[in-house]
Structures are given as structure tokens and as C-alpha cells.
Scaffold this active site. Structure first.
Site, PDB file in Angstrom:
ATOM      1  N   SER A 137     -84.449  28.156  -7.321  1.00 34.66           N
ATOM      2  CA  SER A 137     -85.023  27.222  -6.362  1.00 34.66           C
ATOM      3  C   SER A 137     -86.478  27.027  -6.708  1.00 34.66           C
ATOM      4  O   SER A 137     -87.105  27.905  -7.320  1.00 34.66           O
ATOM      5  CB  SER A 137     -84.941  27.775  -4.942  1.00 34.66           C
ATOM      6  OG  SER A 137     -85.717  26.978  -4.055  1.00 34.66           O
ATOM      7  N   TYR A 150     -85.752  34.745   1.169  1.00 31.07           N
ATOM      8  CA  TYR A 150     -85.116  33.721   0.331  1.00 31.07           C
ATOM      9  C   TYR A 150     -85.935  33.497  -0.934  1.00 31.07           C
ATOM     10  O   TYR A 150     -85.396  33.476  -2.048  1.00 31.07           O
ATOM     11  CB  TYR A 150     -84.978  32.427   1.136  1.00 31.07           C
ATOM     12  CG  TYR A 150     -84.373  31.269   0.373  1.00 31.07           C
ATOM     13  CD1 TYR A 150     -82.994  31.180   0.204  1.00 31.07           C
ATOM     14  CD2 TYR A 150     -85.168  30.260  -0.171  1.00 31.07           C
ATOM     15  CE1 TYR A 150     -82.424  30.117  -0.490  1.00 31.07           C
ATOM     16  CE2 TYR A 150     -84.608  29.206  -0.866  1.00 31.07           C
ATOM     17  CZ  TYR A 150     -83.235  29.132  -1.021  1.00 31.07           C
ATOM     18  OH  TYR A 150     -82.681  28.086  -1.703  1.00 31.07           O
TER      19      TYR A 150
END
Lengths: 255, 250
Positions: A137, A150
Site C-alpha cells: 500500500s 495497517y
């Protein structure tokens, strides 16, 4: 023409997509099917909305991963493409993150990827090599507020991607990660939902992108499809940011 | 035929990576023009347009833009590939070297973008050829390394300033088997051994080819890459994913 997108570029390929029933996973499965691949959509629950074959999978459980690879081995004898798209997001700072939350997100986003790759290797070797595509990401490079665990999992995915590319390249196994920015998925709705009015946020977020929109699952599937096929035969060990130009900019100050 | 109906200008299409991109874009259906400082190469397919142009010269690039406009009307794809390499450390580099290298690799990209952007319609794609050497230094290539870092920076600026109409990305090749790579290996005391060592550092087990770079250029040029902009994509067979310190090679 070799491998253009007009015709089936993944004909005769065997592919498995973990998280294959999620927002981006479904788009990848649909694209792979259109490109002629035999596709397994592996997910914890739900059914495959695409023409892919559904496989029940808990990526945190080594037995579940083993059973999946055994079944693919029995049915197909090999594997050409592994996409690790299973992942979750926890919207909190570390202070609000319990140890159980932390362990859970690492179990799914990192350990799940490790297990899937580990147990896919023998099937990939039987195909004479293959392409592994992990989900990193842009949060693995820069932080979104309130997504601490995350962000950390995605940093781990990036490092493991390079390490596996280094170790398994000589066996003709390519390993890359796609690193999406803002993509229109249920996960993004969850992130917006924690920050107030969705509609005004949506406009503001679009305006800050050089392409003036955020991504779609199809945008991501386009890149995954390219990395999966022979066109990308020299691409390995890389982290492919796909974010509509978002991180080419410095932060937009409101002066 | 992902590029049917599109028009493309590729600078430096005489040989190597540039030529591979020219032929690939044409295979995908684009009408392609390329350029170089000298005569048209005899083996260039006849449907490819050729212009004599020096990208480091403003008047020459303006003329090139006029030829693009006259031939195509507008432009969908610009590939800034023209580049030169000078195998010197900074201390050895002369003022003339600076002018030649930065003129082509840096000013050339600037001039081509400035003159072609007004010709590019909505949905246009600019692809700059950067280098892994712009991120990590190759020895003895001081100005070349720096010129590629310039290209990477300019790529981001163009994406930010000219989006959403135009997307701009860079491809960062590693060792691609061209005359330029041979010139770099020739610097080694034992070029064959240097080549074998370099090869063993590639997880892909081989050096790149022009067609590898062309495959990514074709993807970035087409509408499949509609969300890709402002990025510098490395294509190096895994070379820079691994540490340069590899105990297995000692």
C-alpha cells in the site's frame, strides 16, 4: 503480437487470488478469467461473484493454506500466479489498538501472505516459475492518520516482497507488490466513515489527486494483470505504487 | 492493438531501448514518429516517421513540434528516451561534457515536454526514461546519475501540474543490453568478469532487453494505466531489490 491485452494474455495459466471475493480481489478474478486463466477465488467467506472457482480459505491458518494448495495441485498439477489480496484495516492509533487487534491484522496481512507464498512455491516450481503479486500500500511508505497497525503491516509486506524476489528469482519466480492509494472499496468507505461526512470528504479527496479521481478496483486489476503476465517478465522485487499521482506531491497546505 | 488511433513521438529511436519502444508502440496500433541527430536509419520500418532533431536545441525541438502538428494534428504519447552517457567521475568532467550530457538528458526532456504538452489531448501520456542510477549511483557516471535524478523529479512535477489531462511517469531501467551498457562494462579491469558478476546479482538471472522496457512503456501509454501517474517504475530484473553486499559473491 505477444501478450497484448486485446486477446487472452493469461491463456492456460492457473491463478489463485486470496481475498478473491473482496472489492479489489473480485476485479482481479474477473480480469484473469477474461484473460483466459483458470482462477481460484480464495476467501474466508462469501461466494465468488466472478466466474472464478470459490475456495474457502483462512489465510491465518497453515492447514487451510496447505489444503488449498493441495487441492489446486490435485486439480491442476501446478500454479502460475499467486495474488495475495487478503487484507484488513484497523482504524485506530496504537494507543487504541489492542494486542489482539495487532496480532490479528499481522496474522492476515503479513503471516497470511508468508504462508500462501511458502506453500505455493512447490506448485510454482512445477510450472517452471511464476508470478507472485502481493498487496502492499502507499501506506507502507507514508502514513495515513489513525491506521498505525495497517501501515506497519504494509511496510512488512514491502520488505518481504523484495526478500522473496531476491531468493526465488533464480527459479524464475518473480515477486512484486502493488501499492494502491485511494481505491473505491468497502475498506475506503470504512476509512471515510470514521472521519465524518462522506460526500464532502469524497470531493476533497478527489481534488487532491492529480488525476482528480480516486482509483477503481479495475485500475488495480489492470496493473495486477500486467504484472501477472509475460509482458512483465523482467519486473521483479518492485513496489508498484498506483495512486493517481497522490504521492508525487508534497502535502497540500491550506494557506 | 491497445494504441489504435493514438499518435506517438519517441525521441532517440535509432537504436537500443528507443528503437524497441518505437516498434512496440507501432505494433500496438499507434502512428509513431521518432527522431535522432542524423540521417534516417536504413532499417527503420517505412511506416515510422523520422525527423532529424537535436533535443538539446530549442529551435530544433520547436521545429520537431511543428512536424508533429503537421503530421498528426495532435499528440497522444511522448516518450523521452534520447539520452547520452559519459563515463567520468565528477572531477574528470569538463564544461563541454556538462553541456553535452545535461543538454540531452535534462534540457532535452524539459524542451520536448514544454513544446509537446500543448499538442497533447486529454488522456495524453508522457513516459520519461530515467534510470536506477538516478536513485543509487553507478561508479564513474557522475553526471549521468545526476541527470536521471533530474528526470525523476521533473516526472513528478509534470504529473502534478498537468494532471488530469496528462499522465506522466518514468521507467527506470537497470542493466539493459545496449551499446551504453557495454560502454559501462568496458570501464572494468576485466569486463567479462564484471559482466558475470553483474549477472549473478540479478534475481531474474539475465540482463534486460529493449523489449522488456517497451512492454512497460506500452502499458503506461495505454488507457489501462489510467490511474498511474507521477511514478518512477523500476524495471531491473530485481537488481536493486537486493543489497549490493552479497556475501555469496565473495
Amino acid at each position: 503480437m505477444n501478450g497484448g491485452a486485446d486477446n487472452a494474455s493469461l491463456g492456460n495459466r492457473i491463478a489463485v487470488v486470496t481475498g478473491g471475493c473482496g472489492g479489489i480481489g473480485t476485479a482481479i478474478c474477473e480480469r484473469f478469467v477474461r484473460e483466459g486463466a483458470t482462477v481460484y477465488a480464495a476467501d474466508i467467506a462469501g461466494d465468488s461473484r466472478s466466474a472464478a472457482r470459490y475456495l474457502s480459505l483462512d489465510v491465518t491458518c497453515e492447514d487451510s493454506i496447505r489444503a488449498m494448495m493441495e487441492r489446486i495441485g490435485d486439480e491442476q498439477g501446478r500454479l502460475d500466479i499467486l495474488v495475495n489480496a487478503a487484507g484488513i484495516e484497523i482504524e485506530s492509533t496504537i494507543e487504541e489498538t489492542t494486542l489482539a487487534d495487532w496480532n490479528r491484522i499481522f496474522a492476515i496481512n503479513v503471516t497470511g501472505m508468508f504462508l500462501a507464498c511458502k506453500h505455493a512455491l512447490s506448485l510454482l516450481r512445477r510450472a517452471g516459475g511464476g508470478s507472485i503479486i502481493n498487496f502492499g500500500s502507499y501506506d507502507g511508505f507514508i502514513a495515513d492518520p489513525g491506521l498505525a497497525a495497517y501501515c506497519a503491516t504494509k511496510g512488512a509486506v514491502h520488505a518481504l516482497t523484495r526478500a522473496m524476489a531476491c531468493d526465488h528469482g533464480p527459479e524464475n519466480i518473480r515477486v512484486n507488490a502493488v501499492c494502491p492509494g485511494y481505491v473505491d472499496t468497502p475498506m475506503l468507505q470504512g476509512f471515510f466513515g470514521s472521519s465524518g461526512d462522506i460526500d464532502s470528504l469524497r470531493q476533497a479527496v478527489q481534488d487532491v489527486h492529480p488525476v482528480r479521481r480516486y482509483g477503481t478496483p479495475e485500475d488495480v486489476a489492470n496493473l495486477v494483470n500486467w504484472l501477472a503476465g509475460d509482458e512483465a517478465r523482467y519486473a521483479s522485487g518492485q513496489l508498484w505504487v498506483l495512486d493517481g499521482g497522490l504521492t508525487a506531491q508534497v502535502q497540500q497546505m491550506r494557506l | 492493438m491497445r494504441l489504435k488511433g493514438k499518435t506517438a513521438l519517441v525521441t532517440g529511436g535509432r537504436q537500443g531501448i528507443g528503437r524497441a519502444i518505437v516498434e512496440r508502440l507501432a505494433d500496438e496500433g499507434a502512428r509513431v514518429m521518432t527522431c535522432g541527430r542524423a540521417y534516417r536509419p536504413s532499417d527503420l520500418p517505412k511506416e515510422i516517421g523520422w525527423q532529424v532533431a537535436d533535443v538539446s536545441d530549442g529551435a530544433s525541438v520547436r521545429k520537431l513540434a511543428g512536424q508533429v502538428r503537421a503530421t498528426f494534428g495532435g499528440l497522444s504519447i511522448l516518450v523521452n528516451n534520447a539520452g547520452v552517457q559519459i563515463e567520468k567521475t565528477l572531477a574528470e568532467t569538463t564544461d563541454a561534457d556538462w553541456d553535452r550530457l545535461m543538454g540531452t538528458n535534462a534540457k532535452g526532456v524539459f524542451l520536448c515536454c514544454r513544446e509537446m504538452i500543448p499538442l497533447m489531448e486529454r488522456g495524453g501520456s508522457i513516459i520519461n526514461i530515467g534510470s536506477v542510477s538516478g536513485n543509487t549511483a553507478d561508479p564513474g557516471l557522475a553526471l549521468y546519475n545526476a541527470s536521471k535524478a533530474f528526470v525523476h523529479g521533473l516526472t513528478r512535477s509534470i504529473a502534478v501540474d498537468h494532471g488530469p489531462a496528462i499522465r506522466c511517469n518514468a521507467i527506470l531501467p537497470g542493466w539493459i543490453m545496449t551499446g551504453m551498457a557495454d560502454a559501462a562494462f568496458a570501464l572494468a579491469s576485466d569486463p567479462d568478469r564484471a559482466k558475470a558478476d553483474a549477472l549473478s546479482r540479478h534475481p531474474a538471472g539475465r540482463f534486460g532487453q529493449g523489449s522488456d522496457i517497451a512492454a512497460l512503456a506500452a502499458w503506461l501509454a495505454c488507457d489501462e494505466a489510467g490511474f498511474a501517474t507521477g511514478q518512477c517504475y523500476t524495471l531491473d530484473g530485481g537488481l536493486t531489490a537486493a543489497s549490493p553486499l552479497n556475501p555469496g559473491l565473495f
